[in-house]
Design an enzyme around this catalytic site. Structure first.
Site, PDB file in Angstrom:
ATOM      1  N   CYS A  98       0.795  -1.231   0.000  1.00  0.00           N
ATOM      2  CA  CYS A  98       0.000   0.000   0.000  1.00  0.00           C
ATOM      3  C   CYS A  98       0.824   1.277   0.000  1.00  0.00           C
ATOM      4  O   CYS A  98       0.260   2.373  -0.030  1.00  0.00           O
ATOM      5  CB  CYS A  98      -0.954  -0.010   1.192  1.00  0.00           C
ATOM      6  N   HIS A 116      -9.884   1.971   0.456  1.00  0.00           N
ATOM      7  CA  HIS A 116      -8.427   1.828   0.423  1.00  0.00           C
ATOM      8  C   HIS A 116      -8.035   1.313  -0.965  1.00  0.00           C
ATOM      9  O   HIS A 116      -8.290   0.164  -1.297  1.00  0.00           O
ATOM     10  CB  HIS A 116      -7.989   0.854   1.515  1.00  0.00           C
ATOM     11  N   HIS A 130      -3.132   7.891   6.737  1.00  0.00           N
ATOM     12  CA  HIS A 130      -3.326   6.602   6.057  1.00  0.00           C
ATOM     13  C   HIS A 130      -4.709   6.073   6.404  1.00  0.00           C
ATOM     14  O   HIS A 130      -5.436   5.612   5.527  1.00  0.00           O
ATOM     15  CB  HIS A 130      -2.232   5.623   6.469  1.00  0.00           C
ATOM     16  N   GLU A 161      -1.318   4.916  14.167  1.00  0.00           N
ATOM     17  CA  GLU A 161      -1.126   6.175  13.463  1.00  0.00           C
ATOM     18  C   GLU A 161      -1.507   7.361  14.343  1.00  0.00           C
ATOM     19  O   GLU A 161      -0.850   8.407  14.300  1.00  0.00           O
ATOM     20  CB  GLU A 161      -1.916   6.206  12.159  1.00  0.00           C
ATOM     21  N   PHE A 209       1.949  -3.362   4.005  1.00  0.00           N
ATOM     22  CA  PHE A 209       2.285  -4.629   4.646  1.00  0.00           C
ATOM     23  C   PHE A 209       3.804  -4.786   4.724  1.00  0.00           C
ATOM     24  O   PHE A 209       4.551  -4.279   3.879  1.00  0.00           O
ATOM     25  CB  PHE A 209       1.705  -5.792   3.848  1.00  0.00           C
ATOM     26  N   LYS A 244     -10.064   7.915   2.977  1.00  0.00           N
ATOM     27  CA  LYS A 244     -10.547   6.574   2.620  1.00  0.00           C
ATOM     28  C   LYS A 244     -12.034   6.399   2.922  1.00  0.00           C
ATOM     29  O   LYS A 244     -12.667   5.483   2.399  1.00  0.00           O
ATOM     30  CB  LYS A 244      -9.706   5.509   3.321  1.00  0.00           C
TER      31      LYS A 244
END
Length: 398
Positions: free
Chosen positions: A159, A318, A284, A295, A384, A313
């Site tokens: 991502c 996402h 994010h 976060e 990831f 998002k």
């Protein structure tokens, strides 16, 4: 002397719409029109996804082996900046323009369909070619479609893919290997991704709800963004980037957000700015319990509590390997005087904060961009394997 670099143009296709003005208007309004129900992606389950609605441009017949929804989505974004790319090619030469794009799914949806046909009939579709789903297909396709012969490669770091390209392309330019670069990325909806996140029990049963006490997982989306990066002065400047790796867990982030915070600190140092210079942070914000928890710690430990923040998002889902590029495009649209609505991207959610998280100043609809000559914004992307990237864009700093 380090020559400043600018984002001369931007193309964007996402669940918020197509093109700069339409996307900027939908972004400022907090629209969710592109979040739709699909029952053909996960067996025996209807899921909400962020979808790009309508037809996409087909590539030239000479590029038939590269024809995939992912590449068509990228082509739709590239078409919007084609004139700027051509002008750069005339200025620098086609061999001096690099193509660095990010993706995580590539054209795997075409591979899924082809495999289904093979299992049913014992033969592969005549239209299927392995190049459609190769990870490296995106940049090779784009370079061929644009007629560019400089360095071309694809970044695939989950991502964070389509925002790592900012730093990668800048290295090519600073090393003298290119004078300009086409950067960005794309990802498209496919069964593999939806079922993978389903297996991780990370899919929201409804709409994602970033930083809410009721957050229950990701909404998957699709999108593409493309930029022209060069030293030619423009309204929006690429100020800095930071890249770190947690190596904490294959899918879970460092719960303390150490790698995320370090990436932001590196981006600020690279830009020559302090946290107090940042006027807005694009989070994010995936709406998973673990991401939002870490976060919020990283943001609260670095920025003033009054710093405006939002996760976009809630409007797009996402977009995986395409999300970093698209969210950088949201900053570009907000900063560029010709397209900006004058409003910051709002945080679309249920409005119920999680008391277990450090409080953040989540942007309400209608919040204006600061009215001053110099404005700087930061965007986070975390992938990831602990791949963390932060980029800083701004106007008025050159």
């Amino acid at each position: 002397m380090i020559v400043p670099l600018f984002l001369n143009d931007c193309g964007i296709v996402s669940p918020l719409g197509r093109g700069r003005r339409a996307t900027a208007a939908a972004l400022a309004a907090g629209r969710r029109d592109g979040l739709v129900l699909r029952n053909d992606l996960v067996p025996d389950r209807t899921v909400t996804v962020g979808a790009v609605i309508g037809d996409l441009p087909a590539p030239d017949r000479t590029l038939a082996a590269f024809d995939s929804r992912n590449n068509r989505l990228m082509l739709a974004a590239l078409t919007q900046i084609a004139q700027s790319i051509e002008a750069a090619a005339e200025r620098y030469g086609r061999h001096r323009i690099a193509v660095v794009l990010g993706t995580s799914t590539s054209g795997i949806a075409e591979g899924e369909a082809a495999l289904g046909r093979f299992r049913a009939t014992g033969t592969w579709p005549e239209s299927y070619h392995y190049r459609q789903q190769e990870t490296g297909s995106l940049a090779e396709f784009a370079a061929r479609a644009l007629g560019l012969t400089g360095p071309a490669y694809t970044v695939a770091t989950a991502c964070s893919s389509s925002v790592k390209v900012f730093a990668s392309a800048r290295r090519l330019i600073r090393a003298g290997l290119a004078d300009a670069a086409v950067i960005g990325g794309a990802d498209t909806l496919c069964r593999m991704t939806l079922n993978g996140f389903g297996a991780l029990q990370a899919l929201s049963p409804t709409l994602c709800n970033p930083f809410s006490a009721h957050r229950d997982g990701i909404t998957i989306g699709e999108g593409a963004a493309a930029f022209l990066l060069s030293a030619e002065p423009a309204a929006v400047q690429f100020l800095g980037a930071g890249e770190t790796s947690d190596a904490h867990h294959p899918t879970a982030p460092d719960p303390e957000g150490g790698g995320a915070r370090l990436a932001m600190c590196q981006a600020l140092d690279d830009a020559g700015l302090s946290a107090g210079d940042i006027d807005y942070v694009n989070l994010h914000g995936t709406a998973t319990p673990l991401n939002d928890a870490m976060e919020s710690k990283a943001i609260a430990g670095l920025f003033d509590p009054a710093t405006p923040c939002s996760s976009t998002k809630g409007m797009t889902g996402h977009m995986l390997g395409g999300t970093g590029g698209c969210e950088a495009a949201f900053l570009w649209l907000t900063l560029d005087p010709a397209t900006s609505t004058g409003m910051l991207p709002p945080h679309v959610w249920d409005g119920v904060p999680d008391p277990a998280l450090p409080p953040l100043n989540l942007v309400r609809p209608g919040t204006p961009v600061p009215d001053r000559a110099r404005v700087a914004m930061l965007s986070n992307s975390f992938g990831f394997g602990g791949s963390n990237v932060a980029v800083v864009l701004g106007r008025g700093w050159a």
